[in-house]
Structure formats: C-alpha cells, structure tokens
Design a protein around this motif. Sequence first.
Motif, PDB file in Angstrom:
ATOM      1  N   THR A  14       0.831  -1.208   0.000  1.00 11.50           N
ATOM      2  CA  THR A  14       0.000   0.000   0.000  1.00 11.50           C
ATOM      3  C   THR A  14       0.865   1.257   0.000  1.00 11.50           C
ATOM      4  O   THR A  14       0.569   2.237  -0.705  1.00 11.50           O
ATOM      5  CB  THR A  14      -0.920   0.004   1.236  1.00 11.50           C
ATOM      6  OG1 THR A  14      -1.793  -1.126   1.164  1.00 11.50           O
ATOM      7  CG2 THR A  14      -1.742   1.276   1.296  1.00 11.50           C
ATOM      8  N   GLU A  17       2.228   1.784  -3.463  1.00 10.15           N
ATOM      9  CA  GLU A  17       1.217   2.362  -4.349  1.00 10.15           C
ATOM     10  C   GLU A  17       1.033   3.852  -4.061  1.00 10.15           C
ATOM     11  O   GLU A  17       0.773   4.637  -4.982  1.00 10.15           O
ATOM     12  CB  GLU A  17      -0.114   1.616  -4.177  1.00 10.15           C
ATOM     13  CG  GLU A  17      -0.071   0.155  -4.618  1.00 10.15           C
ATOM     14  CD  GLU A  17       0.266  -0.004  -6.092  1.00 10.15           C
ATOM     15  OE1 GLU A  17      -0.142   0.874  -6.889  1.00 10.15           O
ATOM     16  OE2 GLU A  17       0.937  -0.986  -6.445  1.00 10.15           O
ATOM     17  N   ALA A  18       1.161   4.241  -2.790  1.00  4.41           N
ATOM     18  CA  ALA A  18       1.046   5.649  -2.439  1.00  4.41           C
ATOM     19  C   ALA A  18       2.181   6.469  -3.047  1.00  4.41           C
ATOM     20  O   ALA A  18       1.979   7.608  -3.478  1.00  4.41           O
ATOM     21  CB  ALA A  18       1.042   5.811  -0.915  1.00  4.41           C
ATOM     22  N   LYS A  20       3.711   5.710  -5.871  1.00  5.85           N
ATOM     23  CA  LYS A  20       3.411   5.810  -7.306  1.00  5.85           C
ATOM     24  C   LYS A  20       2.374   6.901  -7.568  1.00  5.85           C
ATOM     25  O   LYS A  20       2.505   7.693  -8.508  1.00  5.85           O
ATOM     26  CB  LYS A  20       2.894   4.470  -7.822  1.00  5.85           C
ATOM     27  CG  LYS A  20       3.906   3.336  -7.742  1.00  5.85           C
ATOM     28  CD  LYS A  20       3.269   2.016  -8.164  1.00  5.85           C
ATOM     29  CE  LYS A  20       4.200   0.843  -7.935  1.00  5.85           C
ATOM     30  NZ  LYS A  20       3.573  -0.452  -8.302  1.00  5.85           N
ATOM     31  N   ALA A  21       1.348   6.960  -6.716  1.00 10.94           N
ATOM     32  CA  ALA A  21       0.318   7.986  -6.880  1.00 10.94           C
ATOM     33  C   ALA A  21       0.895   9.378  -6.640  1.00 10.94           C
ATOM     34  O   ALA A  21       0.564  10.333  -7.365  1.00 10.94           O
ATOM     35  CB  ALA A  21      -0.843   7.714  -5.923  1.00 10.94           C
ATOM     36  N   ASP A  24       2.797  10.496  -9.672  1.00 14.10           N
ATOM     37  CA  ASP A  24       1.894  10.965 -10.723  1.00 14.10           C
ATOM     38  C   ASP A  24       1.391  12.372 -10.427  1.00 14.10           C
ATOM     39  O   ASP A  24       1.322  13.220 -11.322  1.00 14.10           O
ATOM     40  CB  ASP A  24       0.712   9.999 -10.867  1.00 14.10           C
ATOM     41  CG  ASP A  24       1.126   8.664 -11.494  1.00 14.10           C
ATOM     42  OD1 ASP A  24       2.178   8.633 -12.162  1.00 14.10           O
ATOM     43  OD2 ASP A  24       0.410   7.672 -11.293  1.00 14.10           O
ATOM     44  N   ARG A  25       1.017  12.622  -9.157  1.00 12.82           N
ATOM     45  CA  ARG A  25       0.523  13.945  -8.790  1.00 12.82           C
ATOM     46  C   ARG A  25       1.618  15.007  -8.929  1.00 12.82           C
ATOM     47  O   ARG A  25       1.363  16.126  -9.381  1.00 12.82           O
ATOM     48  CB  ARG A  25      -0.018  13.931  -7.355  1.00 12.82           C
ATOM     49  CG  ARG A  25      -1.333  13.174  -7.203  1.00 12.82           C
ATOM     50  CD  ARG A  25      -1.980  13.475  -5.853  1.00 12.82           C
ATOM     51  NE  ARG A  25      -1.159  13.041  -4.732  1.00 12.82           N
ATOM     52  CZ  ARG A  25      -1.206  11.826  -4.190  1.00 12.82           C
ATOM     53  NH1 ARG A  25      -2.033  10.906  -4.686  1.00 12.82           N
ATOM     54  NH2 ARG A  25      -0.446  11.519  -3.165  1.00 12.82           N
TER      55      ARG A  25
END
Length: 221
Positions: A14, A17-18, A20-21, A24-25
Amino acid sequence: MSDAAQPTAAEVRTAAEAVKAALDRHLAAVERRSGEDDPAVYEAFNELAAAAEEYDELLYDRYDEVTPFEIPGGDDSLPPYTGPEEPNALSVLIRRDYAVVEPQRLLAQAGRIADIEAGPDTDPDSAGRGVHAALGVLFGEFEPDEIASRHKEFGLEEGDSTLWVAAADEPAEPGEWLEAPFDQADPQRVVCRFDVSAVFDDDLDPDDDSVATEHLEDADH
C-alpha cells in the motif's frame, strides 16, 4: 524490531502504491505549473517526500531493505521562494559557532596583539574577563574567515555554521539594520543556503579534519 511489530506485506504494498500515486501527482503539478514558484508543485513535492519516507521505513522494517533514492523532507526544506526574479541587492547572513576549548592559547594569541596578560598558572575559570577581552582583540584584528581557517591556533573548536544568501529589492539604508542584523531575515527570500554541521558527517572519517560537509538547501523546495 520484533516480528509482531513488523508491518505486513500488504502495508508495504500500500505504501508503494502511495509513492506511485504521489509521483503521478507531482508530475502532473509540474506539467501544469503556472510559474517557477507554483505552490501546487511545492505541495506535491512535500507529499511525494512524505510518501517516499513512509515507504522506505516500512520496506526496511519488513524486509530489511532500503530504497536507492532519498528525497529531503518538507520540514527541513526552505519555503517557496517569493523574492524578486532578478534581485537588485543581496544580504549574506552568516553564523559560525565556536567553543573556547583552550583559554590559555586564546589569551596568548591575543597577548601578542594587545597587552593582555596570560600567565601559565592563570585559572581559566577566574579569567573570564581576560577571555572576554581576548575575543574582542582577535575578532577586531582578524577577518571572520581568517579566524575560521585558523580557529585551532586561537584555542577554538568549530561548531555548526550556516550561510544564507537572501534577495532584496533595494540595498538597505546605511545603518538601518545594524542593531538587529538577523531580525528581518525572510526564509522565503533566501536564494540559497549552506549549512556545515557534524550531523552531516556521520559517515565520514572522524579523524579526517580535511573533510568538510556542505548542505545546500535549494530555495525552490
């Protein structure tokens, strides 16, 4: 850390994934930036730093592994630069800390310049006024940079130091800031800063006096 306290594999996933997000932001904010000091980019940068730090900690706790990159945390960074793009003036703020570790050496060096007595049996604890006077003599005779390079000769031991280069719209009026030289320092107008501290030297050879560490804070972050 005990097995019971370790994060689960799902928690590590998790956190990954945070990251990676957050990447992107951050990229999206950079692509949409409205100017060099866009606050959205600064916010996305801090979010990415926090996500990366969280992932790195969980990865280490679970797998005894680390990431190959390091992003400085927002709390240790300068705020967004809000000064002029083309400064007409600069203020250079410098602080250097020293410990007086050899009062007799200090008194002897000052005695070569002024009439300050420093007998071999002088008790440093009772010679406070002598040390006070000696410091005034030395710093009145030598430039601060020379004292920094020769501090051991003067019985001093270096502590932390910092140098800030801050932008100004116009040069200050003569004498207007001399009573409180650092009170008007605005971190948001710092173009760059350089810190020297033992906290940055953990991985260096403690016996190598020739090694100095400089820590640069980019004013954009």
